[in-house]
Design a protein around this motif. Structure first.
Motif, PDB file in Angstrom:
ATOM      1  N   VAL A  21      35.640  32.558 -47.430  1.00  0.00           N
ATOM      2  CA  VAL A  21      35.997  33.639 -46.426  1.00  0.00           C
ATOM      3  C   VAL A  21      34.879  34.443 -46.155  1.00  0.00           C
ATOM      4  O   VAL A  21      34.743  34.827 -44.902  1.00  0.00           O
ATOM      5  N   THR A  22      33.717  34.613 -47.073  1.00  0.00           N
ATOM      6  CA  THR A  22      32.569  35.489 -46.462  1.00  0.00           C
ATOM      7  C   THR A  22      31.949  34.620 -45.396  1.00  0.00           C
ATOM      8  O   THR A  22      31.671  35.090 -44.477  1.00  0.00           O
ATOM      9  N   VAL A  23      31.976  33.355 -45.583  1.00  0.00           N
ATOM     10  CA  VAL A  23      30.966  32.331 -44.503  1.00  0.00           C
ATOM     11  C   VAL A  23      31.783  32.275 -43.367  1.00  0.00           C
ATOM     12  O   VAL A  23      31.298  32.362 -42.408  1.00  0.00           O
ATOM     13  N   GLY A  24      33.346  32.039 -43.564  1.00  0.00           N
ATOM     14  CA  GLY A  24      33.852  32.385 -42.184  1.00  0.00           C
ATOM     15  C   GLY A  24      33.758  33.664 -41.432  1.00  0.00           C
ATOM     16  O   GLY A  24      33.645  33.635 -40.199  1.00  0.00           O
ATOM     17  N   TYR A  25      33.704  34.863 -42.183  1.00  0.00           N
ATOM     18  CA  TYR A  25      33.899  36.149 -41.584  1.00  0.00           C
ATOM     19  C   TYR A  25      32.326  36.241 -41.115  1.00  0.00           C
ATOM     20  O   TYR A  25      32.133  36.604 -39.767  1.00  0.00           O
ATOM     21  N   LEU A  26      31.368  36.013 -41.619  1.00  0.00           N
ATOM     22  CA  LEU A  26      30.186  36.146 -41.165  1.00  0.00           C
ATOM     23  C   LEU A  26      29.822  34.968 -39.931  1.00  0.00           C
ATOM     24  O   LEU A  26      28.993  35.544 -38.981  1.00  0.00           O
ATOM     25  N   ASN A  27      30.303  33.911 -39.940  1.00  0.00           N
ATOM     26  CA  ASN A  27      30.346  33.048 -38.723  1.00  0.00           C
ATOM     27  C   ASN A  27      30.703  33.522 -37.548  1.00  0.00           C
ATOM     28  O   ASN A  27      30.358  33.401 -36.361  1.00  0.00           O
ATOM     29  N   SER A  28      32.007  34.208 -37.692  1.00  0.00           N
ATOM     30  CA  SER A  28      32.733  34.652 -36.500  1.00  0.00           C
ATOM     31  C   SER A  28      31.809  36.179 -35.925  1.00  0.00           C
ATOM     32  O   SER A  28      31.953  36.294 -34.843  1.00  0.00           O
ATOM     33  N   ILE A  29      31.327  36.491 -36.954  1.00  0.00           N
ATOM     34  CA  ILE A  29      30.445  38.192 -36.279  1.00  0.00           C
ATOM     35  C   ILE A  29      29.321  37.589 -35.706  1.00  0.00           C
ATOM     36  O   ILE A  29      29.001  38.038 -34.650  1.00  0.00           O
ATOM     37  N   TYR A  39      26.179  29.405 -38.584  1.00  0.00           N
ATOM     38  CA  TYR A  39      26.497  29.357 -40.023  1.00  0.00           C
ATOM     39  C   TYR A  39      25.138  29.835 -40.654  1.00  0.00           C
ATOM     40  O   TYR A  39      25.399  29.748 -42.032  1.00  0.00           O
ATOM     41  N   GLU A  40      23.907  29.704 -40.252  1.00  0.00           N
ATOM     42  CA  GLU A  40      23.006  30.095 -41.149  1.00  0.00           C
ATOM     43  C   GLU A  40      22.742  31.295 -41.913  1.00  0.00           C
ATOM     44  O   GLU A  40      22.719  31.084 -43.108  1.00  0.00           O
ATOM     45  N   SER A  56      23.811  34.272 -46.999  1.00  0.00           N
ATOM     46  CA  SER A  56      24.152  35.305 -47.835  1.00  0.00           C
ATOM     47  C   SER A  56      24.923  34.782 -48.854  1.00  0.00           C
ATOM     48  O   SER A  56      24.863  35.305 -49.967  1.00  0.00           O
ATOM     49  N   ALA A  57      25.522  33.571 -48.751  1.00  0.00           N
ATOM     50  CA  ALA A  57      26.495  32.925 -49.693  1.00  0.00           C
ATOM     51  C   ALA A  57      25.473  32.493 -51.056  1.00  0.00           C
ATOM     52  O   ALA A  57      25.704  32.777 -52.289  1.00  0.00           O
ATOM     53  N   GLY A  58      24.360  32.018 -50.606  1.00  0.00           N
ATOM     54  CA  GLY A  58      23.306  31.630 -51.702  1.00  0.00           C
ATOM     55  C   GLY A  58      22.787  32.866 -52.202  1.00  0.00           C
ATOM     56  O   GLY A  58      22.387  32.912 -53.697  1.00  0.00           O
ATOM     57  N   LYS A  59      22.530  33.772 -51.909  1.00  0.00           N
ATOM     58  CA  LYS A  59      22.030  35.118 -52.354  1.00  0.00           C
ATOM     59  C   LYS A  59      22.951  35.508 -53.539  1.00  0.00           C
ATOM     60  O   LYS A  59      22.656  36.258 -54.446  1.00  0.00           O
ATOM     61  N   GLN A  60      24.354  35.260 -53.181  1.00  0.00           N
ATOM     62  CA  GLN A  60      25.321  35.731 -54.121  1.00  0.00           C
ATOM     63  C   GLN A  60      25.391  34.826 -55.167  1.00  0.00           C
ATOM     64  O   GLN A  60      25.684  35.061 -56.361  1.00  0.00           O
ATOM     65  N   LEU A  61      25.106  33.660 -55.013  1.00  0.00           N
ATOM     66  CA  LEU A  61      25.273  32.603 -56.399  1.00  0.00           C
ATOM     67  C   LEU A  61      24.044  32.575 -56.980  1.00  0.00           C
ATOM     68  O   LEU A  61      24.093  32.302 -58.357  1.00  0.00           O
ATOM     69  N   ILE A  62      22.978  33.085 -56.790  1.00  0.00           N
ATOM     70  CA  ILE A  62      21.655  33.017 -57.424  1.00  0.00           C
ATOM     71  C   ILE A  62      21.559  33.809 -58.560  1.00  0.00           C
ATOM     72  O   ILE A  62      21.224  33.420 -59.618  1.00  0.00           O
ATOM     73  N   PRO A  63      22.338  35.181 -58.490  1.00  0.00           N
ATOM     74  CA  PRO A  63      22.400  35.912 -59.899  1.00  0.00           C
ATOM     75  C   PRO A  63      23.387  35.416 -60.767  1.00  0.00           C
ATOM     76  O   PRO A  63      23.238  35.598 -62.128  1.00  0.00           O
ATOM     77  N   ASN A  64      24.270  34.671 -60.489  1.00  0.00           N
ATOM     78  CA  ASN A  64      25.226  33.983 -61.154  1.00  0.00           C
ATOM     79  C   ASN A  64      24.864  32.967 -61.914  1.00  0.00           C
ATOM     80  O   ASN A  64      25.181  32.687 -63.164  1.00  0.00           O
ATOM     81  N   CYS A  65      23.561  32.369 -61.652  1.00  0.00           N
ATOM     82  CA  CYS A  65      22.922  31.125 -62.416  1.00  0.00           C
ATOM     83  C   CYS A  65      22.323  31.624 -63.689  1.00  0.00           C
ATOM     84  O   CYS A  65      22.096  31.176 -64.773  1.00  0.00           O
TER      85      CYS A  65
END
Length: 81
Positions: A52-60, A64-65, A70-79
């Motif tokens: 949902v975040t990727v689609g929302y940011l792409n529409s704004i 897709y870059e 931004s999705a990668g920045k959210q995944l890094i702390p979860n590692c």
């Protein structure tokens, strides 16, 4: 679009968006078991949120870059959790 086409589209949309949600419990139980069911739900909804975040940011932003950065920045702390 014909009025009948709207009803066909509505039924297809309901089936295709509702089926994955209704199948999440039996599939998660089959893969991870009852003791890890809450963790499987957490991961499933985490990745749904990324979509949902990727689609929302792409529409704004129109690209897709920034969405994937931004999705990668959210995944890094979860590692490291």
């Amino acid at each position: 679009m014909l009025p009948g086409g709207i009803y066909i589209f509505t039924v297809q949309l309901g089936v295709l968006t509702g089926w994955p949600t209704s199948m999440m419990t039996p599939l998660s139980l089959g893969f991870v078991g009852l003791d890890k069911l809450s963790e499987a739900y957490r991961l499933a909804y985490l990745f749904c949120g990324f979509g949902v975040t990727v689609g929302y940011l792409n529409s704004i932003l129109g690209s897709y870059e920034a969405s994937f950065i931004s999705a990668g920045k959210q995944l890094i702390p979860n590692c490291f959790a």
